[in-house]
Design an enzyme around this catalytic site. Structure first.
Site, PDB file in Angstrom:
ATOM      1  N   CYS A   2      -3.234 -10.002  10.376  1.00  0.00           N
ATOM      2  CA  CYS A   2      -2.840 -10.593  11.473  1.00  0.00           C
ATOM      3  C   CYS A   2      -1.829 -11.886  11.295  1.00  0.00           C
ATOM      4  CB  CYS A   2      -3.980 -10.547  12.298  1.00  0.00           C
ATOM      5  SG  CYS A   2      -5.169  -9.136  12.712  1.00  0.00           S
ATOM      6  N   ARG A  27       3.479  -9.532   9.950  1.00  0.00           N
ATOM      7  CA  ARG A  27       2.073  -9.614   9.457  1.00  0.00           C
ATOM      8  C   ARG A  27       1.397  -8.588  10.464  1.00  0.00           C
ATOM      9  NH1 ARG A  27       0.720 -13.650   6.125  1.00  0.00           N
ATOM     10  NH2 ARG A  27      -1.452 -13.304   6.193  1.00  0.00           N
ATOM     11  N   TRP A  80      -2.671  -6.821  13.712  1.00  0.00           N
ATOM     12  CA  TRP A  80      -2.650  -5.429  12.825  1.00  0.00           C
ATOM     13  C   TRP A  80      -3.982  -4.994  12.946  1.00  0.00           C
ATOM     14  CZ3 TRP A  80      -5.060  -3.186   8.923  1.00  0.00           C
ATOM     15  CH2 TRP A  80      -4.522  -2.009   8.173  1.00  0.00           C
ATOM     16  N   ASN A 106      -7.863 -13.712  11.841  1.00  0.00           N
ATOM     17  CA  ASN A 106      -7.053 -12.739  10.921  1.00  0.00           C
ATOM     18  C   ASN A 106      -8.241 -12.515   9.720  1.00  0.00           C
ATOM     19  OD1 ASN A 106      -5.512 -11.414   9.059  1.00  0.00           O
ATOM     20  ND2 ASN A 106      -4.655 -13.494   8.175  1.00  0.00           N
ATOM     21  N   GLY A 107      -8.721 -11.370   9.525  1.00  0.00           N
ATOM     22  CA  GLY A 107      -9.588 -11.135   8.614  1.00  0.00           C
ATOM     23  C   GLY A 107     -10.514  -9.886   9.196  1.00  0.00           C
ATOM     24  N   GLU A 492       8.268   3.784  -7.318  1.00  0.00           N
ATOM     25  CA  GLU A 492       8.873   2.926  -6.360  1.00  0.00           C
ATOM     26  C   GLU A 492       9.690   3.330  -5.353  1.00  0.00           C
ATOM     27  OE1 GLU A 492       9.575  -0.954  -4.020  1.00  0.00           O
ATOM     28  OE2 GLU A 492       7.736   0.206  -5.370  1.00  0.00           O
ATOM     29  N   LYS A 496       9.036   3.626  -1.057  1.00  0.00           N
ATOM     30  CA  LYS A 496      10.238   3.045  -0.222  1.00  0.00           C
ATOM     31  C   LYS A 496      10.500   4.288   0.781  1.00  0.00           C
ATOM     32  CE  LYS A 496      10.089  -0.760  -1.226  1.00  0.00           C
ATOM     33  NZ  LYS A 496       8.839  -0.608  -1.594  1.00  0.00           N
ATOM     34  N   GLU A 499       7.496   5.019   3.279  1.00  0.00           N
ATOM     35  CA  GLU A 499       6.751   3.706   4.113  1.00  0.00           C
ATOM     36  C   GLU A 499       7.632   3.550   5.316  1.00  0.00           C
ATOM     37  OE1 GLU A 499       5.839   0.183   2.065  1.00  0.00           O
ATOM     38  OE2 GLU A 499       7.710   0.189   0.807  1.00  0.00           O
ATOM     39  N   HIS A 515       3.904  20.694 -14.369  1.00  0.00           N
ATOM     40  CA  HIS A 515       2.368  20.768 -14.346  1.00  0.00           C
ATOM     41  C   HIS A 515       1.820  20.608 -12.923  1.00  0.00           C
ATOM     42  CE1 HIS A 515       1.771  20.389 -18.828  1.00  0.00           C
ATOM     43  NE2 HIS A 515       2.754  19.536 -18.918  1.00  0.00           N
ATOM     44  N   LYS A 614       2.962  -6.716   6.282  1.00  0.00           N
ATOM     45  CA  LYS A 614       3.532  -7.271   4.893  1.00  0.00           C
ATOM     46  C   LYS A 614       2.437  -7.772   4.070  1.00  0.00           C
ATOM     47  CE  LYS A 614       6.727  -8.678   2.437  1.00  0.00           C
ATOM     48  NZ  LYS A 614       7.671  -7.801   1.690  1.00  0.00           N
TER      49      LYS A 614
END
Length: 619
Positions: A2, A27, A80, A106-107, A492, A496, A499, A515, A614
């Site tokens: 947050c 955030r 968040w 936040n936490g 990567e 991208k 997300e 495989h 983020k």
């Protein structure tokens, strides 16, 4: 995850809070809220006004537009969600039982369940599903029971708390004081002239002051109007504030004419790569010098093993580093998810070098892994982007990437900046160990200095990439393939796409396709392949032929002038010829652009993808 912001001073607080929340929205953006104290000195009436709602900061601003926003002290929060679904009730700030106190947080308070049950037995009634409301009720319970000031109640309450927190508390009974505290979640205090600013990071503060104090874990700040900042620990030890000067520039926080922060940050990579090398590399002199790790170079030379710990995109950068360090320095390397590392009782030796990578420098799992490795006597080196961040302070030494602020939730320039620093670090250690020839060393220095210009050339292919994105924007699945140094780039690229566009995508070593993943190939499946010239080129060509035999669609990243892959692929994107170990710095750029354009075409919010934030400051 947050974002928190607070202000006390002589200005109206609300404009500062709402602008700060807009800067911090990367955030978290499930809900937002503010609390303001409006003190009428004439009538001696003090109002504590709390406004909050589900949705983004813009929705909060609209909700508050016609309400009383007076007050020179206030707190704000963008959420968040962890405990409780995103809705108006679970949004912060949260009241205490009497509604004399409010808190933003936040936490995660891990023992909130047992605390809540005990408080219920004492008659407390809770309105939300959050752990945060439990904390403010606990603080008020202690304050009333012990008949003490709020600040002392905060200190006593935090001694009962298990978990992570960055909190700011506002009291209706004392409209001239803010109380802030942190453990495991970031918090910075800006010091102005007769005013203070509090935030999760420096982005809301830089507009007003460059003088800041970073709170350390288990510290409480007592911020009173017209007085100096006071700090003490939760064990009641008085600390002297250490004031630092911010290096951040305000213009770096704006979009600068781009439609999205992500696109701006993709286009900033020639500069951010160059800035990550600045002062550290001279091909003319044949020198690589990383001052941040200079006094720990002997630890690298004596290391029997290097362990990388990271999460997400930083973990992919660490995978590139595994190839780099083993190739150049001949030191065995392990790459660990920080979130798994701390829970599996890892074997750590005192002669291990542990390298922690994080864009924000605040990643909770990485911080916990650092503390575990430190407890075993290992040497901890940090690579992060934010000066003064928790990881920068927790490690023995390290190097900043100097990428500048990265606001887009999907990391782009941080990845290439991290790899740049890792290449420099590997070259320096290889040079000192004598595991690289002089000619190869100088060749790589020259190659590395040329990377920013090569990235510029790749960015000029944007129109073609946008055309390809339009062809595949409605895909439901995608595969990304690469070998050697390009395997982490495939991971990567897939990350991208998934997300920001919400298309399911997976990255694989190209040889592993047969495989299992080859079962997914059909004429609707786009397969993105990094097929640049290098040691595995012919093998990758064979893998492409396997896909084509199953009617898969091939989009290949190839070296300029390639004709062999071009004849087989449905589309190719050319990148300048680049030494194999540096290819990730160039080949990742078209994959970033592809993901960006596909997401935009699908109507996705590329800067604020759903369910993501983020900086992951909770486990």
């Amino acid at each position: 995850m947050c974002g928190i912001v607070a202000y006390i001073g002589n200005r109206q607080a609300y404009p500062i809070l709402i602008k700060g929340l807009q800067r911090l929205e990367y955030r978290g953006y499930d809900s937002a809220g503010v609390a303001l104290i409006d003190e009428d000195l004439t009538s001696h009436v003090t109002d504590l006004n709390v406004y909050k709602c589900k949705g983004k900061v813009a929705e909060l601003a609209s909700f508050v537009s016609e309400k009383n926003k007076n007050g020179t002290i206030g707190i704000g929060h963008t959420r968040w969600a962890t405990h409780g679904v995103p809705n108006d009730v679970n949004a912060h700030p949260h009241y205490s039982g009497s509604k004399n106190l409010v808190i933003i947080h936040n936490g995660i308070i891990e023992n909130y369940g047992s605390l809540k049950e005990e408080l219920k037995k004492r008659g407390h009634v809770f309105l939300s599903d959050t752990d945060t409301e439990v904390l403010i009720h606990l603080i008020e319970d202690i304050q009333q029971k012990e008949n003490i000031r709020v600040g002392e109640a905060v200190r006593l309450a935090l001694n009962q708390v298990v978990g992570a927190y960055a909190i700011v508390i506002l009291s209706k009974d004392n409209p001239n004081e803010l109380i802030a505290a942190k453990k495991g979640s970031p918090m910075v205090i800006g010091i102005g002239i007769d005013e203070f600013f509090i935030a999760s990071d420096a982005t809301p503060i830089i507009e007003y002051t460059k003088n800041v104090v970073y709170l350390e874990d288990e510290e409480i700040a007592f911020i009173e109007r017209g007085k100096e900042l006071k700090i003490k620990t939760i064990k009641n030890k008085v600390k002297t504030p250490y004031i630092q000067e911010l290096e951040l520039k305000l213009e770096a926080l704006e979009k600068g004419g781009y439609d999205h922060f992500m696109l701006k940050e993709i286009y900033e990579q020639p500069r951010s790569i160059k800035d990550s090398m600045r002062g550290r590399l001279s091909s003319e002199k044949g020198v690589v010098n990383l001052g941040g790790i200079a006094e720990y170079e002997q630890k690298f030379l004596n290391a029997k093993r290097i362990i990388f710990i990271a999460c997400g995109t930083s973990w992919h950068a660490a995978l590139v580093a595994e190839y780099l360090f083993e190739d150049l320095t001949r030191i065995p390397v392990e790459v660990e998810y920080a979130s798994e590392f701390r829970y599996r009782n890892p074997i750590i030796y005192e002669d291990d070098v542990v390298i922690a990578i994080s864009q924000s420098g605040e990643t909770a799992d990485t911080l916990a892994a650092i503390e575990l490795a430190k407890s075993k006597g290992a040497t901890i080196i940090g690579i992060c982007n934010v000066v003064g961040s928790s990881i920068a302070r927790a490690t023995h030494a390290g190097s900043y990437t100097h990428a500048g602020p990265e606001i887009g939730v999907a990391s782009t320039k941080a990845f290439t900046a991290q790899i740049t620093v890792l290449v420099l670090m590997a070259l320096r250690v290889a040079f000192l160990k004598g595991t690289i020839s002089s000619s190869r060393f100088h060749q790589l220095l020259n190659e590395l200095e040329a990377i920013p210009e090569k990235v510029e050339r790749v960015l000029k292919t944007n129109d073609k990439i946008k055309y390809i994105a339009d062809v595949y924007k409605n895909s439901t699945n995608a595969l990304y393939l690469g070998r050697g140094y390009s395997f982490p780039v495939a991971l990567e690229g897939a990350l991208k796409l998934k997300e920001i566009s919400y298309i399911h995508a997976e990255g694989y070593p190209a040889a592993e396709m047969k495989h299992g993943p080859i079962a997914l190939i059909d004429e609707e499946m786009p397969v993105f392949v990094i097929a640049t010239k290098g040691a595995s080129y012919e093998k990758v060509v064979s893998n492409i032929q396997e896909v084509k035999a199953r009617k898969g669609k091939i989009i290949a990243i190839v070296t300029e002038g390639d004709t062999q892959v071009k004849e087989m692929a449905d589309y190719t994107i050319e990148i300048p010829e680049t030494d194999e170990i540096l290819v990730p710095l160039v080949s990742v750029v078209p994959l970033q652009l592809l993901s960006y354009h596909i997401a935009v075409m699908r109507g996705c919010n590329v800067d604020q993808p759903r369910n993501l934030a983020k900086s992951v400051t909770v486990e």
